[in-house]
Design a protein around this motif. Structure first.
Motif, short mmCIF file in Angstrom:
data_model
loop_
_atom_site.label_atom_id
_atom_site.label_comp_id
_atom_site.label_asym_id
_atom_site.label_seq_id
_atom_site.Cartn_x
_atom_site.Cartn_y
_atom_site.Cartn_z
N LYS A 216 0.85 -1.20 0.00
CA LYS A 216 0.00 0.00 0.00
C LYS A 216 0.88 1.25 0.00
O LYS A 216 0.42 2.34 -0.32
CB LYS A 216 -0.89 0.00 1.26
N LEU A 217 2.14 1.06 0.42
CA LEU A 217 3.03 2.21 0.55
C LEU A 217 4.45 1.84 0.14
O LEU A 217 4.93 0.75 0.48
CB LEU A 217 3.03 2.70 2.01
N LEU A 218 5.09 2.74 -0.61
CA LEU A 218 6.51 2.60 -0.98
C LEU A 218 7.25 3.79 -0.40
O LEU A 218 6.77 4.92 -0.51
CB LEU A 218 6.67 2.59 -2.51
N TRP A 219 8.38 3.55 0.29
CA TRP A 219 9.18 4.69 0.74
C TRP A 219 10.53 4.72 0.03
O TRP A 219 11.05 3.68 -0.37
CB TRP A 219 9.35 4.70 2.26
N LEU A 220 11.03 5.93 -0.15
CA LEU A 220 12.33 6.12 -0.80
C LEU A 220 13.15 7.05 0.08
O LEU A 220 12.72 8.16 0.41
CB LEU A 220 12.12 6.74 -2.19
N SER A 221 14.35 6.56 0.51
CA SER A 221 15.25 7.35 1.32
C SER A 221 16.41 7.79 0.44
O SER A 221 17.16 6.95 -0.05
CB SER A 221 15.77 6.52 2.50
N CYS A 222 16.53 9.09 0.21
CA CYS A 222 17.56 9.61 -0.71
C CYS A 222 18.53 10.52 0.03
O CYS A 222 18.20 11.65 0.34
CB CYS A 222 16.92 10.39 -1.86
N SER A 223 19.73 9.99 0.33
CA SER A 223 20.75 10.81 1.02
C SER A 223 21.83 11.26 0.05
O SER A 223 22.56 12.21 0.34
CB SER A 223 21.38 9.99 2.15
N TYR A 224 21.97 10.55 -1.07
CA TYR A 224 23.01 10.91 -2.02
C TYR A 224 22.56 10.53 -3.43
O TYR A 224 22.08 9.40 -3.64
CB TYR A 224 24.30 10.16 -1.70
N LEU A 225 22.67 11.48 -4.38
CA LEU A 225 22.30 11.18 -5.76
C LEU A 225 23.50 11.46 -6.65
O LEU A 225 24.03 12.58 -6.66
CB LEU A 225 21.10 12.03 -6.20
#
Ligand code: B12
Length: 294
Positions: A216-225
């Motif tokens: 039901k939910l997707l999370w994305l943790s973005c600390s470096y791109l």
């Protein structure tokens, strides 16, 4: 799966008689499982629930596999942060565990512990590294220690087999493990069935994970791109594939405002306390059966 605890161990841990523990187990005051042979077994999370809802305290925490001095200190968040930074830099894992468990037993929410103690301790560690007062190995070992503590805290949270499913991780080239682990922990405390898929995940593969696991939910943790344009292109692909059927919550230092304005998502949360509020609202909508993708 965390090992189960016997009534004898519980009795020693809480400084009460074994017969009292057995009575509480049979009355359901302490959530209990029974082996094929009819023996009572208790999960640590059930003891944590019992402690937080009764006057009983840990007397011999080591009997439950916890650091000997757990539950004795009445810690304030600020003091805990300083003590944790010092213990992480010193590689003192037992002391770090004790601080985290004392905060949990003092009933600070896991989201607040993540934001105000754990993440802030790493800001202090990052500053110490940047001005040459800390070694790279001290920072890295600190990450390993906190990784294990987040795993241990997850065993304190009752397992939610009924909770809606949430999965998440970090994108390609992002090797930060703590943010996505914190999201898993905080969502679990909000009664989601939450699983972190790990780090350095191509967004295309995350889209396939959504199609296969149907969360039901997707999370994305973005600390470096590595490259923001490549990320935006791949993220648009992910959103087009699954955005209509799955809630998407994003967070992390790499998602600055200008970048976020070029992304579609259900929610951006600055920290774990915001994630907790969003996830609690969404879960209520889901359980009330009137959820549409936010
Ligand atoms: C540990 C660390 C690393 C480790 C991480 C190891 C691990 N196991 O995770 C490693 C070795 C990977 C690393 C590498 C690098 N690092 Co580094 N790192 C750090 C450090 C010390 C701590 C970061 C951390 O994990 N904090 C704990 C997390 C949980 O806190 P947080 O990121 O703030 O997350 C909060 C919010 O953003 C939010 N959040 C986070 N994720 C999510 C997800 C969701 C769904 C939600 C809702 C919210 C959310 O909630 C969290 C809790 O409040 C910081 C110092 C600092 N000031 O933070 C430097 C720091 C971030 N690193 C930095 C740099 C430059 C790098 C490198 C680019 C260096 C290099 N040239 O190689 C590489 C990039 C590597 C890569 N490709 O990923 C710089 C960034 C500078 C900048 N302008 O952003 C910092 C600030 C160090 C410094 N002082 O210069 N790093």
């Amino acid at each position: 799966m965390a090992s189960k605890i016997t009534p004898k161990q519980v009795a020693r841990g809480l400084g009460v008689s074994e017969s009292s523990v057995k009575r509480w187990c049979d009355k359901g005051v302490i959530e209990t499982e029974y082996t094929a042979g009819g023996h009572r077994r208790v999960a640590l999370s059930s003891i944590m629930q019992f402690l937080s809802s009764t006057k009983y305290r840990l007397v011999h925490p080591e009997a439950l596999g916890l650091p000997a001095s757990s539950g004795t200190g009445r810690l304030a968040i600020d003091r805990a942060r300083g003590q944790l930074t010092e213990a992480l830099l010193g590689g003192d894992e037992l002391r770090c565990r004790q601080i985290a468990i004392d905060l949990y037993l003092a009933e600070f929410s896991l989201s607040r512990m993540c934001d105000e103690v754990f993440a802030q301790a790493f800001v202090e560690i990052g500053d110490a590294w940047a001005c040459g007062e800390a070694e790279v190995f001290e920072e890295r070992h600190g990450c390993e220690i906190l990784d294990r503590i987040l795993d241990e805290l997850l065993t304190f949270v009752p397992t939610n087999v009924e909770g809606p499913l949430a999965i998440g991780g970090t994108p390609t080239g992002d090797y930060y493990s703590l943010g996505t682990k914190m999201a898993e922990l905080v969502l679990s405390e909000c009664h989601w069935t939450a699983t972190s898929l790990g780090m350095n995940l191509p967004l295309e593969s995350l889209a396939n994970a959504v199609k296969k696991r149907r969360p039901k939910l997707l999370w994305l943790s973005c600390s470096y791109l590595e490259d923001e344009n490549t990320f935006l292109r791949d993220y648009r692909g992910l959103y087009e594939e699954v955005g209509a059927s799955t809630g998407i919550v994003v967070g992390g230092r790499a998602l600055h405002e200008e970048l976020r304005q070029q992304m579609q998502y259900s929610a951006y949360c600055d920290n774990m306390q915001h994630l907790e509020s969003f996830a609690t609202t969404l879960r209520t909508a889901i359980t009330d059966g009137n959820e549409t993708v936010p």
